[in-house]
Design a protein around this motif. Sequence first.
Motif, short mmCIF file in Angstrom:
data_model
loop_
_atom_site.label_atom_id
_atom_site.label_comp_id
_atom_site.label_asym_id
_atom_site.label_seq_id
_atom_site.Cartn_x
_atom_site.Cartn_y
_atom_site.Cartn_z
N ASP A 38 -17.70 0.43 17.42
CA ASP A 38 -18.44 -0.58 18.16
C ASP A 38 -19.35 -1.36 17.24
N ILE A 39 -19.48 -2.67 17.51
CA ILE A 39 -20.33 -3.51 16.68
C ILE A 39 -21.79 -3.37 17.11
N ASP A 40 -22.03 -3.28 18.43
CA ASP A 40 -23.38 -3.11 18.94
C ASP A 40 -23.39 -1.97 19.95
N ASP A 41 -24.53 -1.76 20.59
CA ASP A 41 -24.67 -0.65 21.53
C ASP A 41 -24.60 -1.08 22.99
N GLY A 42 -24.54 -2.40 23.25
CA GLY A 42 -24.64 -2.85 24.63
C GLY A 42 -26.06 -2.67 25.15
N ASP A 43 -26.27 -2.96 26.42
CA ASP A 43 -27.61 -2.82 27.00
C ASP A 43 -27.51 -2.86 28.52
N PHE A 116 -21.70 -20.93 6.03
CA PHE A 116 -20.97 -19.88 6.73
C PHE A 116 -21.72 -19.57 8.03
N ARG A 117 -20.99 -19.05 9.01
CA ARG A 117 -21.60 -18.51 10.24
C ARG A 117 -21.15 -17.08 10.41
N GLU A 118 -21.98 -16.28 11.07
CA GLU A 118 -21.59 -14.91 11.38
C GLU A 118 -22.43 -14.38 12.53
N GLY A 119 -21.90 -13.38 13.20
CA GLY A 119 -22.63 -12.74 14.29
C GLY A 119 -23.47 -11.60 13.77
N SER A 120 -24.14 -10.92 14.72
CA SER A 120 -24.98 -9.80 14.34
C SER A 120 -24.94 -8.74 15.43
N GLY A 121 -24.66 -7.50 15.02
CA GLY A 121 -24.67 -6.38 15.95
C GLY A 121 -26.06 -5.88 16.27
N ASP A 122 -27.10 -6.46 15.62
CA ASP A 122 -28.48 -6.03 15.85
C ASP A 122 -29.20 -6.89 16.88
N LEU A 123 -28.50 -7.83 17.51
CA LEU A 123 -29.15 -8.72 18.47
C LEU A 123 -29.69 -7.94 19.66
N ILE A 195 -25.92 -19.01 5.10
CA ILE A 195 -25.36 -18.34 6.28
C ILE A 195 -26.23 -18.69 7.48
N GLN A 196 -25.63 -19.33 8.47
CA GLN A 196 -26.33 -19.59 9.72
C GLN A 196 -26.01 -18.44 10.68
N ALA A 197 -26.81 -17.40 10.58
CA ALA A 197 -26.56 -16.20 11.36
C ALA A 197 -27.17 -16.31 12.75
N ALA A 198 -26.60 -15.57 13.69
CA ALA A 198 -27.19 -15.46 15.03
C ALA A 198 -28.38 -14.51 14.97
N VAL A 199 -29.52 -14.96 15.49
CA VAL A 199 -30.74 -14.16 15.43
C VAL A 199 -31.49 -14.28 16.75
N ASN A 200 -32.39 -13.34 16.99
CA ASN A 200 -33.34 -13.45 18.11
C ASN A 200 -34.52 -14.29 17.64
N VAL A 201 -34.78 -15.41 18.33
CA VAL A 201 -35.79 -16.35 17.85
C VAL A 201 -37.10 -16.21 18.61
N ALA A 202 -37.38 -15.04 19.11
CA ALA A 202 -38.65 -14.72 19.78
C ALA A 202 -38.74 -15.33 21.16
N THR A 203 -39.35 -16.49 21.35
CA THR A 203 -39.61 -16.98 22.70
C THR A 203 -39.27 -18.46 22.86
#
Length: 260
Positions: A38-43, A116-123, A195-203
Amino acid sequence: QWGLFAEMLFPVLDNLEFTAALRYDDVGATSDELNGGDIDDGDDDWTYKLSGLWTITDAVAFRASYGTGFKAPSMREIGEPRSEFGVTSGTYACPFPASDPRVSTCKPGENQYNVFREGSGDLIFETSEQYSFGFVLTPWENFDAVIDYWNIEIEEQVDRITEQQVFANPAASDAAGLFTTKTNLSTGKEELAIIQAAVNVATQETSGIDWAFNQGFDLGWGQLDLGMRGTYMIESESSLFGSSVGRFGNDDNVVFRNVA
């Protein structure tokens, strides 16, 4: 992904009623079918909504609501492998000091760089709080006007780092691993890329006023309805991009002040 939802209406008085809703969502992990695991843990999360309607007179009604929200990132934002995404739209100087050996990967002067673009399993999954209140006016037959103020605040919003932000703060971008290289196939040389990664941008906080006017006409042989509706944007503020209301923002987007 699955969810459960329940809603109950409470008619307190002939002209006053409340509604309460409760929802549970469970989003499973994104699986890597090529490499296994699995890439992430789900929620999962509980969300709710409370709303009320007060019919003051036959011509005036007041309504209000408050609720919470829950949203999973897309599978692409979670699991997209590093992939080419063209070049920067702007030109930039080398972000490294002269003593950094990576200077050799920079182009001379100001230039476009590979992206480059990429996803993140830590989102982290997005959550939100929102509320609204307003009036419904029916001063005469076949006419109604609706005016509502609304406010939405999103936590841990998922977005992508812009090229301007990568080059504007090279130390932070370097620490986040947003610099890499790409092989120039014609020369065999390694060239700087970002790399333009997907991130959590706070609010992000957004607010505005929705309005609508509708007039119906009984023509005898049918009904003619004329209406106009729109939104006046008060605020659209992101902790990553700032505000883009009425102007071209750092997120390469424009939030129009008026939409009708």
